[in-house]
Design an enzyme around this catalytic site. Structure first.
Site, PDB file in Angstrom:
ATOM      1  N   HIS A 122       7.634 -14.802   0.611  1.00  0.00           N
ATOM      2  CA  HIS A 122       7.148 -14.355   1.918  1.00  0.00           C
ATOM      3  C   HIS A 122       5.621 -14.238   1.811  1.00  0.00           C
ATOM      4  O   HIS A 122       5.097 -13.946   0.724  1.00  0.00           O
ATOM      5  CB  HIS A 122       7.772 -12.991   2.201  1.00  0.00           C
ATOM      6  CG  HIS A 122       7.570 -12.447   3.565  1.00  0.00           C
ATOM      7  ND1 HIS A 122       6.405 -11.819   3.945  1.00  0.00           N
ATOM      8  CD2 HIS A 122       8.383 -12.408   4.640  1.00  0.00           C
ATOM      9  CE1 HIS A 122       6.523 -11.421   5.203  1.00  0.00           C
ATOM     10  NE2 HIS A 122       7.710 -11.759   5.650  1.00  0.00           N
ATOM     11  N   ASP A 199      10.012  -8.306  -5.057  1.00  0.00           N
ATOM     12  CA  ASP A 199      10.030  -8.049  -3.619  1.00  0.00           C
ATOM     13  C   ASP A 199      11.505  -7.948  -3.223  1.00  0.00           C
ATOM     14  O   ASP A 199      12.203  -8.953  -3.131  1.00  0.00           O
ATOM     15  CB  ASP A 199       9.324  -9.209  -2.906  1.00  0.00           C
ATOM     16  CG  ASP A 199       9.533  -9.191  -1.398  1.00  0.00           C
ATOM     17  OD1 ASP A 199      10.316  -8.365  -0.904  1.00  0.00           O
ATOM     18  OD2 ASP A 199       8.908 -10.022  -0.721  1.00  0.00           O
ATOM     19  N   GLN A 202      14.790  -8.176   1.028  1.00  0.00           N
ATOM     20  CA  GLN A 202      16.052  -8.744   1.533  1.00  0.00           C
ATOM     21  C   GLN A 202      17.240  -8.408   0.649  1.00  0.00           C
ATOM     22  O   GLN A 202      18.335  -8.955   0.856  1.00  0.00           O
ATOM     23  CB  GLN A 202      15.923 -10.274   1.653  1.00  0.00           C
ATOM     24  CG  GLN A 202      14.893 -10.736   2.645  1.00  0.00           C
ATOM     25  CD  GLN A 202      15.231 -10.317   4.084  1.00  0.00           C
ATOM     26  OE1 GLN A 202      16.366  -9.990   4.411  1.00  0.00           O
ATOM     27  NE2 GLN A 202      14.228 -10.313   4.941  1.00  0.00           N
ATOM     28  N   LYS A 225      14.750  -2.556   7.193  1.00  0.00           N
ATOM     29  CA  LYS A 225      15.718  -3.637   6.972  1.00  0.00           C
ATOM     30  C   LYS A 225      17.017  -3.086   6.386  1.00  0.00           C
ATOM     31  O   LYS A 225      17.916  -3.847   6.027  1.00  0.00           O
ATOM     32  CB  LYS A 225      15.126  -4.684   6.021  1.00  0.00           C
ATOM     33  CG  LYS A 225      13.946  -5.463   6.610  1.00  0.00           C
ATOM     34  CD  LYS A 225      13.463  -6.497   5.619  1.00  0.00           C
ATOM     35  CE  LYS A 225      12.080  -7.011   5.933  1.00  0.00           C
ATOM     36  NZ  LYS A 225      12.035  -8.018   6.996  1.00  0.00           N
ATOM     37  N   CYS A 363       7.335 -16.460   7.996  1.00  0.00           N
ATOM     38  CA  CYS A 363       6.294 -15.968   7.071  1.00  0.00           C
ATOM     39  C   CYS A 363       6.458 -16.585   5.685  1.00  0.00           C
ATOM     40  O   CYS A 363       6.255 -15.910   4.663  1.00  0.00           O
ATOM     41  CB  CYS A 363       6.303 -14.445   6.963  1.00  0.00           C
ATOM     42  SG  CYS A 363       5.977 -13.632   8.509  1.00  0.00           S
TER      43      CYS A 363
HETATM   44  N1  PMP Z   1       9.314  -9.877   1.738  1.00  0.00           N
HETATM   45  C1  PMP Z   1      10.386 -10.455   2.297  1.00  0.00           C
HETATM   46  C2  PMP Z   1      11.254 -11.324   1.461  1.00  0.00           C
HETATM   47  C3  PMP Z   1      10.668 -10.220   3.638  1.00  0.00           C
HETATM   48  O1  PMP Z   1      11.733 -10.804   4.197  1.00  0.00           O
HETATM   49  C4  PMP Z   1       9.822  -9.378   4.396  1.00  0.00           C
HETATM   50  C5  PMP Z   1      10.089  -9.101   5.853  1.00  0.00           C
HETATM   51  N2  PMP Z   1      10.411 -10.225   6.612  1.00  0.00           N
HETATM   52  C6  PMP Z   1       8.738  -8.794   3.755  1.00  0.00           C
HETATM   53  C7  PMP Z   1       8.503  -9.065   2.433  1.00  0.00           C
HETATM   54  C8  PMP Z   1       7.779  -7.887   4.491  1.00  0.00           C
HETATM   55  O2  PMP Z   1       8.423  -6.721   4.843  1.00  0.00           O
HETATM   56  P1  PMP Z   1       7.667  -5.658   5.776  1.00  0.00           P
HETATM   57  O3  PMP Z   1       7.181  -6.412   6.965  1.00  0.00           O
HETATM   58  O4  PMP Z   1       8.734  -4.666   6.107  1.00  0.00           O
HETATM   59  O5  PMP Z   1       6.561  -5.064   4.982  1.00  0.00           O
END
Ligand code: PMP
Length: 406
Positions: A122, A199, A202, A225, A363
């Site tokens: 991401h 990270d 998910q 999430k 993203c």
């Molecule tokens: N890493 C991953 C794999 C994600 O899917 C996301 C959210 N789409 C994020 C980081 C960022 O999370 P947040 O916007 O809650 O900080």
């Protein structure tokens, strides 16, 4: 034990609403999950009964608020099996957790140092490392993937050099659903003397995460999430790393003693929690984790696998369907395109039928470049989604595809 989906759905009032005259089918859970009544109640209760700034006051309300936040910290610690609450830092989300490490850990990096990331990261696990370039030339080395969306582990091993300082990788891909073999990858990194940041955005709402078993050095995730409040996240860090790192932000709460000449810092975890945090959201983490635990993560995972299998089989019947990511053991995320139909158009048509999916690059633009596409349509599942919803989603995609073929 199978989940009682009808009963679970009663906990989520939003699932009763309609969109464009159709009952909502919410399949954008990888972006954010919906929030059960118990979490919203916890937020209301904090506002109505205990609202006061935390860790500051001697008065009753402040102590009650502080107790609730610290109870949530303990809950999080147990949820991911961390060694101590000092290793649990409250953040605004995964993104801030990664930026915290990039900023504090990044202080020690110098020209030519290397960070290993994967091709499926991401942006929030790419850009913070690139921002380090402001101070020195840090090189990103990228783990490639196989056609099914699994990482090439041999290539990963080959990326380590004497200059590798950190590995930063997703536990689960938000686009492909791939569950990366993080335990194995952490062990490999540690053999090279390199720490690992995972990270977990998910992962935590869909599978058991045990940071000690994984031996992760840092593990970041977001409450929104995992059926929790928006605006709160967690950074787990091994105590020895957190102790050695400089603070991320300066301000109230993170200090020991301040003078104009010299400031000392608070002990963990407060050293990394400057300013008034979202203590209402932090306290609501307790309700979110209790909710997940009451359903059972193994039950959630089994249910989401059923939904994934049904959706995959149904979608594959549609002419021109291409699904991106089919690594063994993948999570309940399906990214797809139908030949000749732009992902945005598909998303708009599905919305007209009440189906909420994500469209775009999610993203993860470098991953899109690797796949040779601009974006996908993405459906992602949560505990409250039903097989009936999956069937209606597949029928809606088939209908939308047919409209374009006319
Ligand atoms: N890493 C991953 C794999 C994600 O899917 C996301 C959210 N789409 C994020 C980081 C960022 O999370 P947040 O916007 O809650 O900080």
């Amino acid at each position: 034990m199978p989940l009682d989906i009808d009963k679970i759905r009663e906990d989520f009032p939003i699932l009763n609403r309609t969109v464009e005259g159709n009952r909502l089918i919410y399949l954008d859970n990888a972006a954010t999950s919906q929030t059960p009544r118990c979490v919203v109640d916890s937020i209301c209760q904090m506002y109505y009964e205990h609202k006061a700034n935390v860790h500051r006051g001697v008065h009753t309300l402040s102590q009650e608020a502080t107790d609730r936040v610290e109870e949530a910290r303990t809950k999080v610690k147990e949820f991911i099996n961390a060694g101590s609450t000092e290793e649990i830092i409250f953040t605004r989300g995964t993104t801030e957790g990664i930026n915290l490490v990039a900023s504090s850990f990044g202080d020690s990096l110098c020209n030519g140092d290397e960070i290993i990331v994967t091709v499926m990261e991401h942006h929030s696990n790419i850009v913070p490392w690139q921002l380090l370039q402001r101070n020195c030339r840090v090189v990103l080395r990228v783990v490639p993937m196989n056609a099914d969306g699994s990482l090439m582990l041999d290539a990963y091993e080959d990326l380590f050099t004497d200059n590798t300082r950190l590995v930063a990788l997703a536990h689960v891909s938000n686009v492909l659903g791939t569950v990366n073999p993080v335990k194995e990858m952490i062990a490999i990194a540690h053999r090279h003397g390199v720490p690992v940041l995972v990270d977990g955005a998910q992962a935590v709402a869909h599978r058991r995460v045990d940071v000690v078993d994984l031996d992760a050095d840092f593990y970041a995730f977001s409450a929104h999430k995992m059926y929790g409040p928006v605006g709160v996240g967690i950074l787990y860090g091994k105590r020895r790393f957190l102790e050695a790192l400089p603070p991320y932000q300066g301000g109230g709460e993170m200090i020991g003693h301040v003078s104009f000449e010299k400031t000392t810092f608070a002990d963990l975890p407060f050293k990394f929690e400057a300013g008034t945090p979202d203590y209402v959201g932090m306290a609501a983490m307790t309700a979110a984790i209790d909710y997940i635990t009451s359903l059972g993560l193994d039950n959630i995972a089994a249910h989401e696998q059923e939904l994934l299998a049904a959706a995959t089989a149904g979608l594959m019947e549609i002419p021109g369907m291409k699904i991106f990511g089919n690594a063994p053991g993948k999570e309940g995320v399906i990214s797809f395109l139908v030949d000749g139909i732009h992902h945005y158009d598909m998303g708009m048509l599905l919305d007209k039928m009440g189906v909420a999916v994500r469209t775009g690059h999610h993203c993860a633009q470098p991953l899109m470049t690797t796949l040779g596409i601009e974006g996908t349509v993405r459906a992602s599942f949560a505990a409250y989604n039903s097989i009936d919803e999956v069937n209606r989603f597949v029928a809606a995609v088939a209908r939308a595809a047919a409209m374009f073929r006319k």
